[in-house]
Structure formats: structure tokens, C-alpha cells
Design a protein around this motif. Structure first.
Motif, short mmCIF file in Angstrom:
data_model
loop_
_atom_site.label_atom_id
_atom_site.label_comp_id
_atom_site.label_asym_id
_atom_site.label_seq_id
_atom_site.Cartn_x
_atom_site.Cartn_y
_atom_site.Cartn_z
N GLU A 1 0.96 -1.02 -0.06
CA GLU A 1 -0.16 0.14 -0.09
C GLU A 1 0.70 1.10 0.02
O GLU A 1 0.70 2.12 -0.71
N PHE A 2 2.08 1.09 0.83
CA PHE A 2 2.97 2.39 0.69
C PHE A 2 3.55 2.84 -0.56
O PHE A 2 3.58 3.93 -1.02
N GLU A 3 3.93 1.66 -1.22
CA GLU A 3 4.62 1.63 -2.45
C GLU A 3 3.59 2.36 -3.48
O GLU A 3 4.12 2.92 -4.30
N ALA A 4 2.54 1.89 -3.42
CA ALA A 4 1.47 2.19 -4.32
C ALA A 4 1.18 3.72 -4.37
O ALA A 4 0.94 4.43 -5.20
N MET A 5 1.06 4.11 -2.91
CA MET A 5 0.75 5.66 -2.60
C MET A 5 2.04 6.52 -3.03
O MET A 5 1.89 7.62 -3.46
N ALA A 6 2.88 5.80 -2.84
CA ALA A 6 4.41 6.60 -3.21
C ALA A 6 4.48 6.76 -4.81
O ALA A 6 4.90 8.04 -5.26
N GLU A 7 4.27 5.77 -5.47
CA GLU A 7 4.11 5.98 -7.06
C GLU A 7 3.11 7.05 -7.38
O GLU A 7 3.16 7.98 -8.40
N LEU A 8 1.94 6.82 -6.74
CA LEU A 8 0.82 7.76 -6.94
C LEU A 8 1.34 9.40 -6.64
O LEU A 8 1.09 10.21 -7.44
N ALA A 9 1.87 9.46 -5.45
CA ALA A 9 2.57 10.70 -5.27
C ALA A 9 3.50 11.42 -6.43
O ALA A 9 3.54 12.37 -6.50
N ALA A 10 4.20 10.41 -6.77
CA ALA A 10 5.44 10.78 -7.57
C ALA A 10 4.84 11.27 -8.85
O ALA A 10 5.29 12.14 -9.73
N LYS A 11 3.68 10.28 -9.43
CA LYS A 11 3.00 10.87 -10.56
C LYS A 11 2.39 12.01 -10.45
O LYS A 11 2.25 13.01 -11.29
N ALA A 12 1.94 12.49 -9.38
CA ALA A 12 1.10 13.68 -9.07
C ALA A 12 2.04 14.87 -8.94
O ALA A 12 1.82 15.89 -9.60
N ARG A 13 3.17 14.71 -8.44
CA ARG A 13 4.28 15.63 -8.33
C ARG A 13 4.77 15.99 -9.48
O ARG A 13 4.94 17.29 -10.08
N ALA A 14 4.86 14.96 -10.55
CA ALA A 14 5.46 15.39 -11.93
C ALA A 14 4.25 15.83 -12.63
O ALA A 14 4.83 17.06 -13.61
N GLU A 15 3.18 15.72 -12.50
CA GLU A 15 2.24 16.40 -13.42
C GLU A 15 2.02 17.93 -12.81
O GLU A 15 1.75 18.65 -13.57
N THR A 16 2.12 18.02 -11.62
CA THR A 16 2.01 19.24 -11.00
C THR A 16 3.23 20.04 -11.49
O THR A 16 3.04 21.29 -11.78
N GLU A 17 4.29 19.62 -11.57
CA GLU A 17 5.29 20.35 -12.16
C GLU A 17 5.20 20.78 -13.62
O GLU A 17 5.49 21.81 -14.01
N LEU A 18 4.68 19.63 -14.44
CA LEU A 18 4.32 20.03 -15.73
C LEU A 18 3.38 21.08 -15.92
O LEU A 18 3.52 21.79 -16.73
N LEU A 19 2.37 21.11 -15.03
CA LEU A 19 1.40 22.03 -15.08
C LEU A 19 1.88 23.10 -14.47
O LEU A 19 1.46 24.51 -15.34
N ALA A 20 2.71 23.34 -13.64
CA ALA A 20 3.04 24.69 -13.24
C ALA A 20 3.96 25.32 -14.47
O ALA A 20 4.00 26.48 -14.68
N ALA A 21 4.72 24.54 -15.16
CA ALA A 21 5.55 25.29 -16.11
C ALA A 21 4.97 25.74 -17.33
O ALA A 21 4.92 26.67 -17.82
N ARG A 22 3.43 24.90 -17.75
CA ARG A 22 2.48 25.24 -18.57
C ARG A 22 1.99 26.58 -18.01
O ARG A 22 1.81 27.39 -18.94
N VAL A 23 1.58 26.84 -16.87
CA VAL A 23 1.03 27.96 -16.21
C VAL A 23 2.12 29.01 -16.65
O VAL A 23 1.58 30.20 -16.96
N ALA A 24 3.32 28.91 -16.19
CA ALA A 24 4.42 29.85 -16.25
C ALA A 24 4.37 30.17 -17.64
O ALA A 24 4.76 31.51 -17.94
#
Length: 108
Positions: A51-74
């Protein structure tokens, strides 16, 4: 050649049955211990590794998507800055000014 006495055949059968029973008992004990450990983990509210590894993977994907969206907004904000009317200064990115609170007075 003489045949083995029936006693030894019976003894071998009993020994084989006892070993089979002990093997079943060992499996039953392992299952019981595993169930007790799982129960203790649930009571302690501990997260399983899967469960921890699954949540860590989801968090990493969300972090990457957030960084991508922040770059697009900028990039979009950078495109909008030249289009701002003259004399109007654009807001700095991500500025959240804190509201000013009135000064407290002592009525005592």
C-alpha cells in the motif's frame, strides 16, 4: 529371504501418518501466527509495504504532473505579460498578499 514382520510395516505407517499430522500442524500454526500478526498490524494502524509503495508511486506521478502544469502556467503567463495594457502592472506570479488586520486595542 525372510519377509519383514508386519509390525515394522505398521510402525512405518504410523510414523508416516504422524509426520503428515505434524506437517499439517506446522501449516496450521503458521497460518494462525500470520493471522495474529495481521490483526496486530491492523490494530496498530500500520500501512503495508504494498500500500505504501502504491501511494508513493501515485504521489510521484502527481508531483510530476504538478510540475508540468506549473511550467505550462508559467509559459502561459509569460505569453500574457506583453498583452497587458500600458500603465497596468501585472501581478507577480503566485502572490497571495496577507490581509492586514486592524491593530488590537486594550480596553482594560
Amino acid at each position: 529371504m525372510t519377509e519383514r514382520p508386519r509390525f515394522f510395516d505398521d510402525l512405518a505407517g504410523v510414523a508416516g501418518g504422524a509426520l503428515s499430522a505434524f506437517s499439517g500442524l506446522r501449516d496450521e500454526m503458521a497460518a494462525l501466527i500470520r493471522a495474529r500478526i495481521d490483526e496486530a498490524i491492523r490494530k496498530l494502524d500500520v500501512v503495508r509495504r504494498e500500500e505504501f509503495e502504491a501511494m508513493a508511486e501515485l504521489a510521484a506521478k502527481a508531483r510530476a504532473e504538478t510540475e508540468l502544469l506549473a511550467a505550462r502556467v508559467a509559459a502561459l503567463e509569460a505569453m500574457m505579460v506583453p498583452a497587458a495594457p500600458r500603465g497596468v502592472e501585472p501581478l507577480p506570479p503566485q502572490s497571495n498578499p496577507a490581509p492586514e488586520l486592524p491593530p488590537e486595542t486594550d480596553h482594560g
